[in-house]
Scaffold this motif. Structure first.
Motif, PDB file in Angstrom:
ATOM      1  N   SER A   1       0.833  -1.210   0.000  1.00  0.00           N
ATOM      2  CA  SER A   1       0.000   0.000   0.000  1.00  0.00           C
ATOM      3  C   SER A   1       0.868   1.260   0.000  1.00  0.00           C
ATOM      4  N   PRO A   2       0.413   2.307  -0.714  1.00  0.00           N
ATOM      5  CA  PRO A   2       1.188   3.561  -0.776  1.00  0.00           C
ATOM      6  C   PRO A   2       1.491   4.133   0.604  1.00  0.00           C
ATOM      7  N   LEU A   3       0.531   4.015   1.521  1.00  0.00           N
ATOM      8  CA  LEU A   3       0.725   4.590   2.861  1.00  0.00           C
ATOM      9  C   LEU A   3       1.829   3.854   3.613  1.00  0.00           C
ATOM     10  N   GLU A   4       1.952   2.544   3.342  1.00  0.00           N
ATOM     11  CA  GLU A   4       3.009   1.750   3.971  1.00  0.00           C
ATOM     12  C   GLU A   4       4.381   2.180   3.427  1.00  0.00           C
ATOM     13  N   ILE A   5       4.429   2.425   2.108  1.00  0.00           N
ATOM     14  CA  ILE A   5       5.677   2.877   1.479  1.00  0.00           C
ATOM     15  C   ILE A   5       6.069   4.250   2.035  1.00  0.00           C
ATOM     16  N   ILE A   6       5.071   5.133   2.190  1.00  0.00           N
ATOM     17  CA  ILE A   6       5.330   6.477   2.737  1.00  0.00           C
ATOM     18  C   ILE A   6       5.854   6.377   4.166  1.00  0.00           C
ATOM     19  N   ALA A   7       5.260   5.453   4.948  1.00  0.00           N
ATOM     20  CA  ALA A   7       5.689   5.283   6.343  1.00  0.00           C
ATOM     21  C   ALA A   7       7.159   4.853   6.401  1.00  0.00           C
TER      22      ALA A   7
ATOM     23  N   ASN B   1       1.120  15.164   2.971  1.00  0.00           N
ATOM     24  CA  ASN B   1       0.888  14.095   1.989  1.00  0.00           C
ATOM     25  C   ASN B   1       0.107  12.931   2.590  1.00  0.00           C
ATOM     26  N   LEU B   2       0.449  12.556   3.811  1.00  0.00           N
ATOM     27  CA  LEU B   2      -0.256  11.463   4.477  1.00  0.00           C
ATOM     28  C   LEU B   2      -1.712  11.835   4.754  1.00  0.00           C
ATOM     29  N   LEU B   3      -1.926  13.074   5.193  1.00  0.00           N
ATOM     30  CA  LEU B   3      -3.303  13.528   5.472  1.00  0.00           C
ATOM     31  C   LEU B   3      -4.150  13.519   4.202  1.00  0.00           C
TER      32      LEU B   3
ATOM     33  N   MET C   1      -2.722   6.637  -4.599  1.00  0.00           N
ATOM     34  CA  MET C   1      -3.234   7.063  -3.291  1.00  0.00           C
ATOM     35  C   MET C   1      -4.747   6.903  -3.233  1.00  0.00           C
ATOM     36  N   PRO C   2      -5.252   6.441  -2.076  1.00  0.00           N
ATOM     37  CA  PRO C   2      -6.710   6.308  -1.955  1.00  0.00           C
ATOM     38  C   PRO C   2      -7.377   7.668  -2.089  1.00  0.00           C
ATOM     39  N   LYS C   3      -8.403   7.718  -2.883  1.00  0.00           N
ATOM     40  CA  LYS C   3      -9.115   8.989  -3.083  1.00  0.00           C
ATOM     41  C   LYS C   3     -10.250   9.101  -2.064  1.00  0.00           C
ATOM     42  N   SER C   4     -10.440  10.308  -1.552  1.00  0.00           N
ATOM     43  CA  SER C   4     -11.543  10.516  -0.613  1.00  0.00           C
ATOM     44  C   SER C   4     -12.852  10.529  -1.389  1.00  0.00           C
ATOM     45  N   GLU C   5     -13.926  10.288  -0.681  1.00  0.00           N
ATOM     46  CA  GLU C   5     -15.250  10.252  -1.328  1.00  0.00           C
ATOM     47  C   GLU C   5     -15.595  11.619  -1.903  1.00  0.00           C
ATOM     48  N   SER C   6     -16.371  11.623  -2.950  1.00  0.00           N
ATOM     49  CA  SER C   6     -16.696  12.875  -3.638  1.00  0.00           C
ATOM     50  C   SER C   6     -17.590  13.804  -2.808  1.00  0.00           C
ATOM     51  N   ASP C   7     -18.214  13.253  -1.765  1.00  0.00           N
ATOM     52  CA  ASP C   7     -19.128  14.086  -0.964  1.00  0.00           C
ATOM     53  C   ASP C   7     -18.384  14.910   0.078  1.00  0.00           C
TER      54      ASP C   7
ATOM     55  N   ALA D   1       2.828  15.056  18.208  1.00  0.00           N
ATOM     56  CA  ALA D   1       2.936  13.854  17.376  1.00  0.00           C
ATOM     57  C   ALA D   1       4.401  13.468  17.249  1.00  0.00           C
ATOM     58  N   GLU D   2       4.712  12.231  17.598  1.00  0.00           N
ATOM     59  CA  GLU D   2       6.102  11.754  17.518  1.00  0.00           C
ATOM     60  C   GLU D   2       6.563  11.633  16.072  1.00  0.00           C
ATOM     61  N   ASP D   3       5.628  11.297  15.192  1.00  0.00           N
ATOM     62  CA  ASP D   3       5.974  11.212  13.774  1.00  0.00           C
ATOM     63  C   ASP D   3       4.729  11.508  12.941  1.00  0.00           C
ATOM     64  N   ALA D   4       4.892  11.469  11.623  1.00  0.00           N
ATOM     65  CA  ALA D   4       3.808  11.854  10.711  1.00  0.00           C
ATOM     66  C   ALA D   4       2.587  10.947  10.860  1.00  0.00           C
ATOM     67  N   VAL D   5       2.822   9.647  10.983  1.00  0.00           N
ATOM     68  CA  VAL D   5       1.713   8.693  11.090  1.00  0.00           C
ATOM     69  C   VAL D   5       0.904   8.952  12.365  1.00  0.00           C
ATOM     70  N   ALA D   6       1.612   9.247  13.466  1.00  0.00           N
ATOM     71  CA  ALA D   6       0.932   9.557  14.736  1.00  0.00           C
ATOM     72  C   ALA D   6       0.058  10.801  14.570  1.00  0.00           C
ATOM     73  N   GLY D   7       0.579  11.797  13.840  1.00  0.00           N
ATOM     74  CA  GLY D   7      -0.182  13.029  13.598  1.00  0.00           C
ATOM     75  C   GLY D   7      -1.475  12.768  12.840  1.00  0.00           C
ATOM     76  N   VAL D   8      -1.385  11.919  11.822  1.00  0.00           N
ATOM     77  CA  VAL D   8      -2.571  11.580  11.030  1.00  0.00           C
ATOM     78  C   VAL D   8      -3.591  10.846  11.892  1.00  0.00           C
ATOM     79  N   ASN D   9      -3.104   9.929  12.743  1.00  0.00           N
ATOM     80  CA  ASN D   9      -4.013   9.169  13.611  1.00  0.00           C
ATOM     81  C   ASN D   9      -4.753  10.074  14.598  1.00  0.00           C
TER      82      ASN D   9
END
Length: 207
Positions: A29-35, A107-109, A76-82, A192-200
């Motif tokens: 998954s792209p998010l795993e590669i980014i991590a 980018n992660l967000l 990258m997963p696309k958000s819903e159109s709504d 946030a310790e890192d980018a992934v933590a910030g997104v969570n």
């Protein structure tokens, strides 16, 4: 640290692209590669902080990462159109022009479906307040890499409070100097310790 993270930390541009291509083909998954790349960028930041890397190497690592993001963009997963998962205002505080960590978070967000209002670097407190007012965002992300700029985060938190928006906005700080002590000093809600933590944290706020 994974092989990909190590390659990015070592600034082995060719190897990074090769590994990313292999991972894309294998369905990672792209998010795993980014991590993984994020871990490499953290390594670069540590080498820079300790004086083993210079600004030119820091810039080069950001360039490699940017190219990786371009490779991953179509996947990258696309958000819903709504609409989006929520709005986040983010920027590097006044006095600091570093944006590598911030850009990773942005980018992660976006990859997670958030609408991100990226104010860039060296952002004064009033600009953050203005963006929060205009967008109605419930999350504010403040980034700093330089130790002497984290007091500016406190200035931003105080400005948000004075504007009467503090109870409506969750403030997250991040960057090299940030820890629990700095969070308490600034009055932010989270660090946030890192980018992934910030997104969570952003996902938690909007859940």
């Amino acid at each position: 640290m994974t092989v990909l993270a190590e390659a990015l930390k070592d600034l082995d541009e060719k190897k990074v692209y090769q590994l990313v291509e292999e991972k894309i083909k294998s369905g990672t998954s792209p998010l795993e590669i980014i991590a993984e790349c994020n871990a490499g960028m953290v390594g670069v930041g540590e080498l820079f902080s300790s004086g083993q890397y210079f600004l030119s190497q820091l810039i080069f690592s950001a360039e490699i990462f940017k190219n990786v993001m371009n490779m991953l963009e179509p996947l990258m997963p696309k958000s819903e159109s709504d609409g989006s998962a929520g709005k986040v205002v983010i920027g590097t505080v006044k006095g600091d022009i570093h944006d590598i960590g911030k850009n990773i978070v942005v980018n992660l967000l976006r990859g997670s479906g958030f609408e991100v209002i990226d104010l860039g670097v060296d952002v004064p407190a009033e600009k953050f307040v203005e963006a929060l007012r205009e967008t109605g965002a419930r999350v504010l992300g403040l980034s700093a890499l330089l130790n002497f700029t984290y007091p500016e985060m406190k200035t931003v938190v105080e400005a948000v409070t004075e504007a009467g928006l503090r109870d409506k906005v969750t403030i997250i700080i991040g960057g090299a100097p940030c820890n629990e002590q700095v969070r308490q000093f600034t009055g932010a809600d989270y660090y946030a310790e890192d980018a992934v933590a910030g997104v969570n944290i952003c996902k938690k706020v909007y859940s």
